[in-house]
Write an enzyme that holds these catalytic residues in place. Structure first.
Site, PDB file in Angstrom:
ATOM      1  N   LYS A 184       0.730  -1.358  -0.017  1.00  0.00           N
ATOM      2  CA  LYS A 184       0.024  -0.115  -0.100  1.00  0.00           C
ATOM      3  C   LYS A 184       0.886   1.467  -0.093  1.00  0.00           C
ATOM      4  O   LYS A 184       1.861   0.982   0.489  1.00  0.00           O
ATOM      5  CB  LYS A 184      -0.883   0.099   1.342  1.00  0.00           C
ATOM      6  CG  LYS A 184      -1.936  -1.217   1.056  1.00  0.00           C
ATOM      7  CD  LYS A 184      -2.839  -1.461   0.194  1.00  0.00           C
ATOM      8  CE  LYS A 184      -3.321  -2.815  -0.146  1.00  0.00           C
ATOM      9  NZ  LYS A 184      -4.242  -3.277   0.724  1.00  0.00           N
TER      10      LYS A 184
HETATM   11  C1  PLP Z   1      -5.240  -4.412   0.876  1.00  0.00           C
HETATM   12  C2  PLP Z   1      -6.602  -4.326   0.851  1.00  0.00           C
HETATM   13  C3  PLP Z   1      -7.591  -4.854   2.023  1.00  0.00           C
HETATM   14  C4  PLP Z   1      -7.192  -5.658   3.137  1.00  0.00           C
HETATM   15  O1  PLP Z   1      -5.841  -5.114   3.620  1.00  0.00           O
HETATM   16  P1  PLP Z   1      -4.948  -6.111   4.474  1.00  0.00           P
HETATM   17  O2  PLP Z   1      -4.114  -5.055   5.274  1.00  0.00           O
HETATM   18  O3  PLP Z   1      -4.220  -6.713   3.652  1.00  0.00           O
HETATM   19  O4  PLP Z   1      -5.762  -7.103   5.575  1.00  0.00           O
HETATM   20  C5  PLP Z   1      -8.768  -4.516   1.797  1.00  0.00           C
HETATM   21  N1  PLP Z   1      -9.636  -3.975   0.909  1.00  0.00           N
HETATM   22  C6  PLP Z   1      -8.681  -3.609  -0.271  1.00  0.00           C
HETATM   23  C7  PLP Z   1      -9.415  -2.741  -1.416  1.00  0.00           C
HETATM   24  C8  PLP Z   1      -7.381  -3.805  -0.218  1.00  0.00           C
HETATM   25  O5  PLP Z   1      -6.536  -3.312  -1.208  1.00  0.00           O
END
Ligand code: PLP
Length: 372
Positions: A184
């Site tokens: 992210k």
């Molecule tokens: C990454 C992501 C999540 C989940 O996040 P994690 O930290 O991996 O649990 C949920 N929704 C979207 C759209 C994502 O890109």
């Protein structure tokens, strides 16, 4: 000399942050403690002073948000089929039923035109997703939600650093959920944060985060609600604090690189490009759709042979076995299916060089020609 392999993403962690993590490791306090509180304060500051609690994943934040919103069995939750599967899995996790609404083929986000007709008396919440960091139209979304008294849990996992109408994502709205997974825009390796609306008790959020536990000054304890094990460590929070200093620069660099893709990708390749938004989007990903008939597997291999890593985010999730078993099938959401089958994520991360964009653009042309 051949150029090194270019992955589709890579985190940028500075030396100061690495040193701070080492300090935490030596400090004797490595799980949730002062760094978590400092990270929550920094995030709250970023979100205009709204209450923020951090978690060990963006999936945990969504699940806790659903519980705080009172969503459970018998309820339905509206969301998009074109997202990371976590968005829909959490709806099942709390015992509710997902209702998918197909995407707008241009934004690739949930189609605001189809939102209202999906609302029923069972609808308890909507989970919009800002795919690739392009925000869902908040005005239209909240117009529907407010009209029908439906809660919103913004899955802003991909849109930390993005904005809507000059407001930072996270600074307005109902619940807002962020992820700090390694891929992210801002990372803690694994982690997440939940921005809370004013009617929700932050202390209840904390109890749902950790075993429902409350502690008293006399050493006593009580558990009045079933909580999970979702707390973030101080090690992770320290990475997050180090990342916050670079957030604006990260977003600015991502926008520059995205612009370079628009300038560098040959229109003759007939790739379907994303919306050219340079004010709201944080350019979490730069995704192109392959022309009809191009074999994606061969394309991925051809790019790899040229030293370029590409990703797929994501196949339409209602076609996964778990969801097919609930009755979803091909043709249920044709726009999401077409995009999910053709999408490719090109390399985009702040430490990329301008010359890397040229490399990707050349490799795109050569790969498509090779497999044609
Ligand atoms: C990454 C992501 C999540 C989940 O996040 P994690 O930290 O991996 O649990 C949920 N929704 C979207 C759209 C994502 O890109």
């Amino acid at each position: 000399m051949t150029a090194p392999f270019l992955p589709f993403t890579r985190p940028s962690i500075d030396e100061e942050t690495i040193a701070e993590v080492a300090n935490v490791l030596r400090s004797g306090w490595i799980t949730s403690g002062p760094k978590v509180l400092a990270f929550e304060a920094a995030l709250s500051d970023y979100c205009g002073g709204r209450p923020v609690r951090v978690f060990n994943s963006g999936t945990a934040t969504l699940e806790v948000a659903l519980r705080l919103a009172g969503v459970g069995s018998g309820d339905t939750v509206i969301t998009t089929p074109l997202t990371w599967v976590a968005t829909a899995n959490v709806i099942l996790e709390v015992g509710a039923t997902p209702v998918f609404v197909d995407v707008d083929p241009v934004t690739r986000n949930i189609d605001p035109d189809k939102l209202e007709e999906a609302v029923t008396p069972q609808t308890k919440a909507i989970i919009p997703v800002d795919l690739a960091g392009l925000p869902v139209d908040r005005d239209r979304l909240y117009a529907v939600a407010n009209k029908h008294g439906v809660r919103v849990i913004e899955d802003a996992a991909q849109s930390f650093g993005a904005s809507w109408n000059d407001n930072r994502i996270g600074s307005t709205g109902d619940f807002v959920s962020f992820s700090f997974h390694a891929n992210k825009n801002l990372t803690t390796a694994e982690g997440g944060a939940l921005v809370l609306p004013p009617d929700i008790d932050p202390f209840l959020c904390e109890r749902l985060r950790l075993q429902g536990m409350q502690r008293f000054t006399d050493g006593g304890m009580d558990v009045d609600v079933l909580g999970g094990k979702f707390n973030l460590t101080d090690i992770a929070a320290t990475i997050g604090l180090g990342q916050m200093k670079h957030l604006e620069a990260f977003t600015a660099r991502r926008r520059e690189l995205a612009r370079a893709y628009f300038a560098g990708i040959d229109p003759a390749l007939k790739l379907e490009l994303p919306v050219a938004n340079f004010s709201n989007s944080n350019w979490h990903m730069f995704q192109v759709l392959l022309p009809a008939g191009v074999d994606r597997g061969k394309f991925i291999m051809a790019m790899k042979q040229r030293g370029i890593g590409v990703g797929v985010h994501y196949p339409a999730l209602h076609l996964f076995t778990l969801y097919r078993a609930m009755g979803f099938k091909e043709g249920s959401f044709p726009k999401a299916e077409r995009i999910g089958a053709a999408t490719i994520t090109l390399p985009l991360f702040p430490s990329m060089q301008d010359s890397d964009i040229d490399r990707v653009c050349s490799a795109l042309a050569a790969s498509l020609q090779e497999i044609a």
